[in-house]
Scaffold this active site. Structure first.
Site, mmCIF file in Angstrom:
data_model
loop_
_atom_site.group_PDB
_atom_site.id
_atom_site.type_symbol
_atom_site.label_atom_id
_atom_site.label_comp_id
_atom_site.label_asym_id
_atom_site.label_seq_id
_atom_site.Cartn_x
_atom_site.Cartn_y
_atom_site.Cartn_z
ATOM 1 N N ASN A 10 62.754 60.771 102.359
ATOM 2 C CA ASN A 10 62.804 61.417 103.676
ATOM 3 C C ASN A 10 61.389 61.893 103.991
ATOM 4 O O ASN A 10 60.930 62.878 103.424
ATOM 5 C CB ASN A 10 63.787 62.596 103.614
ATOM 6 C CG ASN A 10 63.754 63.456 104.857
ATOM 7 O OD1 ASN A 10 63.177 63.078 105.877
ATOM 8 N ND2 ASN A 10 64.377 64.624 104.777
ATOM 9 N N LYS A 12 60.298 63.192 106.618
ATOM 10 C CA LYS A 12 60.259 64.348 107.542
ATOM 11 C C LYS A 12 59.219 64.099 108.644
ATOM 12 O O LYS A 12 59.073 62.956 109.071
ATOM 13 C CB LYS A 12 59.997 65.638 106.749
ATOM 14 C CG LYS A 12 60.980 65.781 105.576
ATOM 15 C CD LYS A 12 60.989 67.144 104.942
ATOM 16 C CE LYS A 12 62.018 67.153 103.817
ATOM 17 N NZ LYS A 12 62.217 68.468 103.225
ATOM 18 N N HIS A 95 70.792 67.167 107.815
ATOM 19 C CA HIS A 95 69.799 67.785 106.927
ATOM 20 C C HIS A 95 69.705 69.277 107.242
ATOM 21 O O HIS A 95 69.813 69.680 108.403
ATOM 22 C CB HIS A 95 68.435 67.114 107.109
ATOM 23 C CG HIS A 95 67.462 67.493 106.038
ATOM 24 N ND1 HIS A 95 66.805 68.705 106.057
ATOM 25 C CD2 HIS A 95 67.067 66.864 104.916
ATOM 26 C CE1 HIS A 95 66.043 68.784 104.971
ATOM 27 N NE2 HIS A 95 66.180 67.679 104.266
ATOM 28 N N GLU A 97 67.284 71.143 107.520
ATOM 29 C CA GLU A 97 66.238 71.473 108.490
ATOM 30 C C GLU A 97 66.715 71.218 109.919
ATOM 31 O O GLU A 97 66.163 71.783 110.871
ATOM 32 C CB GLU A 97 64.954 70.674 108.156
ATOM 33 C CG GLU A 97 64.288 71.245 106.907
ATOM 34 C CD GLU A 97 63.426 70.272 106.126
ATOM 35 O OE1 GLU A 97 63.043 69.220 106.675
ATOM 36 O OE2 GLU A 97 63.146 70.565 104.944
ATOM 37 N N GLU A 165 71.975 69.030 98.821
ATOM 38 C CA GLU A 165 70.626 69.589 98.801
ATOM 39 C C GLU A 165 70.697 71.105 98.954
ATOM 40 O O GLU A 165 70.801 71.618 100.079
ATOM 41 C CB GLU A 165 69.803 69.019 99.964
ATOM 42 C CG GLU A 165 69.644 67.519 99.930
ATOM 43 C CD GLU A 165 68.405 67.089 100.713
ATOM 44 O OE1 GLU A 165 67.553 66.423 100.120
ATOM 45 O OE2 GLU A 165 68.278 67.440 101.900
ATOM 46 N N GLY A 171 61.648 71.690 98.774
ATOM 47 C CA GLY A 171 60.222 71.962 98.932
ATOM 48 C C GLY A 171 59.722 73.182 98.170
ATOM 49 O O GLY A 171 58.610 73.648 98.408
ATOM 50 N N SER A 210 63.369 69.135 95.642
ATOM 51 C CA SER A 210 62.306 69.191 94.620
ATOM 52 C C SER A 210 62.449 68.146 93.513
ATOM 53 O O SER A 210 62.062 68.387 92.375
ATOM 54 C CB SER A 210 62.205 70.600 94.016
ATOM 55 O OG SER A 210 61.783 71.536 95.011
#
Ligand code: PGA
Length: 251
Positions: A10, A12, A95, A97, A165, A171, A210
């Site tokens: 991904n 992003k 996701h 985000e 996730e 991250g 991660s």
């Protein structure tokens, strides 16, 4: 049943056209690992160019989101048929985000998943708990509610993968214990088996958050983990290919 390992990058909001050479290097090297499915999901603006390379070297390209409608007055949005038209064959929906930063509800995510499946795309549907929920021991309950609310009714285990996730692992360099990963993946599969029957056994459940070349073998070897959704470590061949190799070893 044996499920093929699946490693998805991904990108992003990273990657201009200059980065497509990196994608090509990833696709070419991934060919050596025929037991692993590999896909890269770059920004909308480079999907067409990356898909052209992918057709030549046998790669798979996906989007990071799609609108639930096929077309219409939705300024700034991209629909599932548009992703197909650009050369994508898969899309990430839900996701964290998007759920957190763009207020996407389970209903929104389910509608996007339905639209993507109807357009012929495969779907990677993301779920995951925030840190406070993990710390209060409510992670499984939280994620199973997301699963109940956001997995499309047109369940197709060959074209739907779930990505677990944990938000606090994305991250950050933090990862859950292998026992926690296995317990979550088992709970997700169990909930989908209750709803859709034995077909849930064919569906792949990826871990994301991660993942890197150092921890991939361990995470991919945890119970019920069928692959990885990788953010930061998917941007270069040097960082991504060790994860693909780890998946191939576990095959
Ligand atoms: P990360 O991101 O690998 O950079 O933690 C994973 C993701 O958000 O899909």
């Amino acid at each position: 049943m044996a499920r093929r390992k699946y490693v998805v990058g991904n990108w992003k909001m990273n990657g201009l056209h200059g980065a497509i050479a990196e994608a090509e290097a990833i696709f070419v090297a991934a060919q050596a690992h025929s037991a692993v499915d590999v896909a890269l999901c770059p920004s909308f603006t480079v999907i067409g160019a990356m898909a052209a390379v992918a057709r030549r070297v046998k790669g798979t390209v996906g989007g990071q989101d799609c609108h639930p409608a096929a077309s219409g007055a939705f300024t700034g949005s991209v629909s599932a048929p548009m992703l197909v038209d650009a050369g994508a064959s898969v899309v990430i929906v839900g996701h964290s985000e998007r759920r957190e930063g763009f207020d996407e509800s389970d209903d929104d995510v389910r509608a996007k998943g339905e639209a993507a499946l109807a357009a012929g795309l495969s779907v990677i549907l993301c779920v995951g708990e925030p840190l406070a929920v993990r710390e209060s021991d409510g992670a499984i309950e939280y994620v199973l509610l997301q699963i109940a609310g956001s997995v499309p009714e047109t369940f197709d285990p060959q074209r739907l993968a779930i990505a677990y996730e944990p938000i606090w692992a994305i991250g950050t360099g933090l990862v859950p214990t292998l026992d926690d990963v296995a317990a979550m993946h088992g709970a997700i599969r169990g909930a989908l088996a209750d709803r859709f029957g034995a077909a849930a056994d064919e569906m792949r459940i990826l871990y994301g958050g991660s993942v890197n070349g150092d921890n991939a073998a361990e995470l991919l070897g945890a119970g019920d983990v069928d692959g990885a959704l990788v953010g930061g470590a998917s941007l270069t061949a040097a960082k991504f290919l060790p994860i693909v190799e780890a998946a191939a070893t576990l095959g």
